[in-house]
Design an enzyme around this catalytic site. Structure first.
Site, PDB file in Angstrom:
ATOM      1  N   GLU A  49     -33.794  45.464   5.743  1.00  0.00           N
ATOM      2  CA  GLU A  49     -33.518  45.621   7.159  1.00  0.00           C
ATOM      3  C   GLU A  49     -33.256  44.261   7.803  1.00  0.00           C
ATOM      4  O   GLU A  49     -33.827  43.260   7.381  1.00  0.00           O
ATOM      5  CB  GLU A  49     -34.751  46.250   7.807  1.00  0.00           C
ATOM      6  CG  GLU A  49     -34.501  46.815   9.158  1.00  0.00           C
ATOM      7  CD  GLU A  49     -35.779  47.440   9.697  1.00  0.00           C
ATOM      8  OE1 GLU A  49     -35.875  48.677   9.665  1.00  0.00           O
ATOM      9  OE2 GLU A  49     -36.664  46.706  10.135  1.00  0.00           O
ATOM     10  N   CYS A  68     -33.141  38.378  12.645  1.00  0.00           N
ATOM     11  CA  CYS A  68     -34.307  38.349  11.769  1.00  0.00           C
ATOM     12  C   CYS A  68     -33.875  38.998  10.454  1.00  0.00           C
ATOM     13  O   CYS A  68     -33.424  40.143  10.454  1.00  0.00           O
ATOM     14  CB  CYS A  68     -35.427  39.140  12.442  1.00  0.00           C
ATOM     15  SG  CYS A  68     -36.901  39.339  11.439  1.00  0.00           S
ATOM     16  N   CYS A  80     -42.099  43.354  -0.908  1.00  0.00           N
ATOM     17  CA  CYS A  80     -42.795  42.071  -0.891  1.00  0.00           C
ATOM     18  C   CYS A  80     -44.001  42.169  -1.821  1.00  0.00           C
ATOM     19  O   CYS A  80     -44.635  43.222  -1.911  1.00  0.00           O
ATOM     20  CB  CYS A  80     -43.270  41.747   0.525  1.00  0.00           C
ATOM     21  SG  CYS A  80     -44.052  40.110   0.698  1.00  0.00           S
ATOM     22  N   CYS A 101     -50.198  41.955   2.009  1.00  0.00           N
ATOM     23  CA  CYS A 101     -51.035  41.808   3.201  1.00  0.00           C
ATOM     24  C   CYS A 101     -51.295  43.216   3.785  1.00  0.00           C
ATOM     25  O   CYS A 101     -50.353  43.972   4.020  1.00  0.00           O
ATOM     26  CB  CYS A 101     -50.351  40.915   4.231  1.00  0.00           C
ATOM     27  SG  CYS A 101     -49.942  39.290   3.545  1.00  0.00           S
ATOM     28  N   CYS A 145     -49.436  44.742   6.978  1.00  0.00           N
ATOM     29  CA  CYS A 145     -47.977  44.621   7.036  1.00  0.00           C
ATOM     30  C   CYS A 145     -47.326  45.785   6.299  1.00  0.00           C
ATOM     31  O   CYS A 145     -47.697  46.101   5.164  1.00  0.00           O
ATOM     32  CB  CYS A 145     -47.565  43.294   6.404  1.00  0.00           C
ATOM     33  SG  CYS A 145     -45.785  43.127   6.170  1.00  0.00           S
ATOM     34  N   GLY A 170     -40.141  40.536   2.958  1.00  0.00           N
ATOM     35  CA  GLY A 170     -40.239  39.581   1.864  1.00  0.00           C
ATOM     36  C   GLY A 170     -40.910  38.277   2.226  1.00  0.00           C
ATOM     37  O   GLY A 170     -41.074  37.944   3.398  1.00  0.00           O
ATOM     38  N   GLU A 171     -41.294  37.561   1.187  1.00  0.00           N
ATOM     39  CA  GLU A 171     -41.876  36.228   1.346  1.00  0.00           C
ATOM     40  C   GLU A 171     -40.809  35.226   0.911  1.00  0.00           C
ATOM     41  O   GLU A 171     -40.537  35.068  -0.288  1.00  0.00           O
ATOM     42  CB  GLU A 171     -43.145  36.121   0.481  1.00  0.00           C
ATOM     43  CG  GLU A 171     -43.674  34.706   0.284  1.00  0.00           C
ATOM     44  CD  GLU A 171     -43.842  33.907   1.573  1.00  0.00           C
ATOM     45  OE1 GLU A 171     -44.339  34.444   2.582  1.00  0.00           O
ATOM     46  OE2 GLU A 171     -43.451  32.728   1.572  1.00  0.00           O
ATOM     47  N   SER A 177     -40.480  31.536   7.541  1.00  0.00           N
ATOM     48  CA  SER A 177     -41.865  31.965   7.776  1.00  0.00           C
ATOM     49  C   SER A 177     -42.528  32.265   6.443  1.00  0.00           C
ATOM     50  O   SER A 177     -41.949  32.927   5.590  1.00  0.00           O
ATOM     51  CB  SER A 177     -41.847  33.221   8.651  1.00  0.00           C
ATOM     52  OG  SER A 177     -43.160  33.666   8.924  1.00  0.00           O
ATOM     53  N   SER A 215     -47.854  31.992   8.598  1.00  0.00           N
ATOM     54  CA  SER A 215     -48.557  33.208   9.007  1.00  0.00           C
ATOM     55  C   SER A 215     -50.036  33.027   8.687  1.00  0.00           C
ATOM     56  O   SER A 215     -50.494  33.347   7.597  1.00  0.00           O
ATOM     57  CB  SER A 215     -47.978  34.416   8.263  1.00  0.00           C
ATOM     58  OG  SER A 215     -46.629  34.580   8.646  1.00  0.00           O
ATOM     59  N   LEU A 216     -50.772  32.520   9.657  1.00  0.00           N
ATOM     60  CA  LEU A 216     -52.173  32.157   9.402  1.00  0.00           C
ATOM     61  C   LEU A 216     -53.085  33.371   9.607  1.00  0.00           C
ATOM     62  O   LEU A 216     -53.822  33.757   8.712  1.00  0.00           O
ATOM     63  CB  LEU A 216     -52.582  30.988  10.305  1.00  0.00           C
ATOM     64  CG  LEU A 216     -53.880  30.303   9.888  1.00  0.00           C
ATOM     65  CD1 LEU A 216     -53.722  29.578   8.557  1.00  0.00           C
ATOM     66  CD2 LEU A 216     -54.360  29.346  10.971  1.00  0.00           C
ATOM     67  N   HIS A 217     -53.104  33.915  10.797  1.00  0.00           N
ATOM     68  CA  HIS A 217     -53.827  35.150  11.144  1.00  0.00           C
ATOM     69  C   HIS A 217     -55.349  35.058  11.119  1.00  0.00           C
ATOM     70  O   HIS A 217     -56.028  35.976  11.595  1.00  0.00           O
ATOM     71  CB  HIS A 217     -53.369  36.350  10.306  1.00  0.00           C
ATOM     72  CG  HIS A 217     -51.887  36.591  10.329  1.00  0.00           C
ATOM     73  ND1 HIS A 217     -51.143  36.565  11.495  1.00  0.00           N
ATOM     74  CD2 HIS A 217     -50.994  36.857   9.336  1.00  0.00           C
ATOM     75  CE1 HIS A 217     -49.881  36.810  11.208  1.00  0.00           C
ATOM     76  NE2 HIS A 217     -49.756  36.976   9.907  1.00  0.00           N
ATOM     77  N   ASN A 245     -48.690  45.194  15.524  1.00  0.00           N
ATOM     78  CA  ASN A 245     -47.960  46.453  15.609  1.00  0.00           C
ATOM     79  C   ASN A 245     -48.528  47.333  14.498  1.00  0.00           C
ATOM     80  O   ASN A 245     -48.276  47.074  13.330  1.00  0.00           O
ATOM     81  CB  ASN A 245     -46.470  46.185  15.417  1.00  0.00           C
ATOM     82  CG  ASN A 245     -45.636  47.317  15.960  1.00  0.00           C
ATOM     83  OD1 ASN A 245     -46.086  48.452  16.019  1.00  0.00           O
ATOM     84  ND2 ASN A 245     -44.422  46.999  16.349  1.00  0.00           N
ATOM     85  N   CYS A 262     -37.873  55.417  14.561  1.00  0.00           N
ATOM     86  CA  CYS A 262     -37.561  55.287  13.143  1.00  0.00           C
ATOM     87  C   CYS A 262     -38.366  56.253  12.315  1.00  0.00           C
ATOM     88  O   CYS A 262     -37.848  56.900  11.420  1.00  0.00           O
ATOM     89  CB  CYS A 262     -37.921  53.900  12.648  1.00  0.00           C
ATOM     90  SG  CYS A 262     -36.592  52.775  12.798  1.00  0.00           S
TER      91      CYS A 262
END
Ligand code: SAH
Length: 386
Positions: free
Chosen positions: A120, A133, A140, A144, A147, A194-195, A228, A251-253, A330, A373
């Site tokens: 996407e 984006c 991936c 996580c 996600c 993806g990473e 990212s 992406s710490l979180h 989200n 969606c």
């Protein structure tokens, strides 16, 4: 700068479709001019039976005029033109569907790749910029738990040209006025599926195509490209050494290993401290301020003490080298987690700001098409979707 991205949880549920065995066995994506730098492209033209300078002409059409439409390439001999374009600029992405959100300012496209894998990309208009984006992998492998893509597992890496083609399409769409008035695509963020640093070679190739001037690439400014990462530390250092000052987002979180071990499984390998040290080295090498991404998850990572700990960890490594982008979580389907209360979010931001850290809550574009969606995918399963 990165307050403008649609996080991956906006991914279309139709992406969760598994690949068939025969699809997995199929060959790599077809070779495409965008996979290589100019000299190699000349070589490929010769292999296709035309002089090397044809690669330069094709590259100008592709990167300059954003087209792979052979009929528009009037500087090429008509005889064999179609075949040449098919050979050197093959179709890599097939549009499955595009959804519109934010009153036309956000367009989310689901693509099918040559082997049936799906990814996407999301095109977003802002008053001062147009951002796309993009995805760097189908699925991936980072797993996580908050996600959507993380739940799918990794299908495969995208090729450089499959990544570049998402950008080319977005730039064309934007130039054609699909977001309102015709506008030039200005920003690219690797925040789709993806990473990116787990597909390093292809992603770096794509970054080069983004920033090289026409006909080598699109000629975007490196500072408007954001890569990212969950924090693959050796790859962060490698990227810092490339001499391309793209913006790095981490992406710490969570500011503490106890929690980050649960939120980002790769934290088992590279700890918060090691990752922040690498982020600081990235800033020193490139002069680019690093973005810290922090999805705010209610009662999980949004406590004021964690905001203070985050501020301390960042300030301990210097001033003015970083900014923080809190993102309201989200929620993914079936997840117990949800976004923080507004007041808690405001307190989190205020704590960081008081500690002298620039903090911008990231706009979650397209959240209104996530639900849509899901409905579309449900319809698709019943055979009723577009
Ligand atoms: N793998 C890379 C890039 C893709 S994710 C990375 O992790 O950085 C892009 C951003 O969206 C990351 O910061 C990611 O943590 C965030 N994200 C993923 N799922 C999310 C969710 N459900 N809500 C909010 N942000 C999410």
């Amino acid at each position: 700068m990165t307050d403008d991205v649609a996080p991956v949880e906006s991914l279309d549920p139709a992406l969760r479709r598994p690949l068939t065995f025969s699809a997995r066995r199929r060959a790599r994506p077809p070779r495409h001019l965008a996979d290589a730098a100019l000299p190699e492209r000349g070589q490929w033209a010769v292999e296709a039976g035309v002089p090397a300078f044809r690669a330069d002409q094709l590259s100008r059409h592709y990167f300059g005029h954003l087209t792979r439409d052979a009929t528009a390439m009037t500087d090429l001999p008509v005889a064999g033109r179609e075949t040449l374009v098919e050979r050197l600029l093959p179709a890599l992405l097939t549009e499955v569907r595009t959804l519109e959100a934010d009153r036309g300012a956000t367009l989310k496209t689901l693509w099918e790749l040559h082997d049936g894998a799906r990814v996407e990309s999301v095109l977003m208009a802002y008053p001062d910029r147009i951002t796309v984006c993009i995805s760097s992998q189908a699925g991936c492998g980072m797993a996580c738990p908050f996600c959507a893509t993380g739940q799918m597992g990794l299908t495969r890496n995208l090729s450089t040209a499959e990544i570049v083609e998402q950008v080319r399409h977005a730039a064309r769409t934007s130039a054609d006025g699909a977001l309102g008035a015709p506008a030039r695509l200005s920003n690219v963020v690797f925040m789709g599926m993806g990473e990116p640093l787990a597909n390093y070679a292809a992603v770096l190739g794509a970054v080069r195509r983004l920033v090289e001037p026409v006909p080598g690439g699109f000629g975007l400014s490196a500072r408007s490209v954001v890569v990212s990462t969950v924090g693959l530390v050796p790859a962060v250092d490698r990227l810092a050494a490339e001499g391309i000052p793209v913006t790095l987002a981490v992406s710490l979180h969570a500011p503490d290993d106890a929690l980050r071990d649960d939120l980002i499984p790769v934290n088992a390998r590279w700890k918060v401290g090691e990752l922040l040290d690498a982020a600081r080295r990235y800033f020193e090498a490139t002069g680019r301020r690093v973005s810290i991404e922090y999805a705010l998850i209610r009662d999980i990572n949004d406590q004021a003490w964690r905001a203070r700990l985050l501020a301390d960890e960042l300030n301990r490594r210097g001033r003015g080298w970083v900014h923080v982008n809190p993102i309201p979580l989200n929620p993914t389907p079936g997840s117990m987690w949800t976004a923080s209360d507004r007041a808690v979010e405001a307190e989190f931001v205020a704590t960081l700001t008081r500690a002298g850290i620039t903090t911008t809550v990231r706009d979650t574009r397209g959240s209104d098409i996530d639900g849509a969606c899901g409905q579309l995918a449900a319809q698709a399963n019943k055979g009723g979707a577009r």
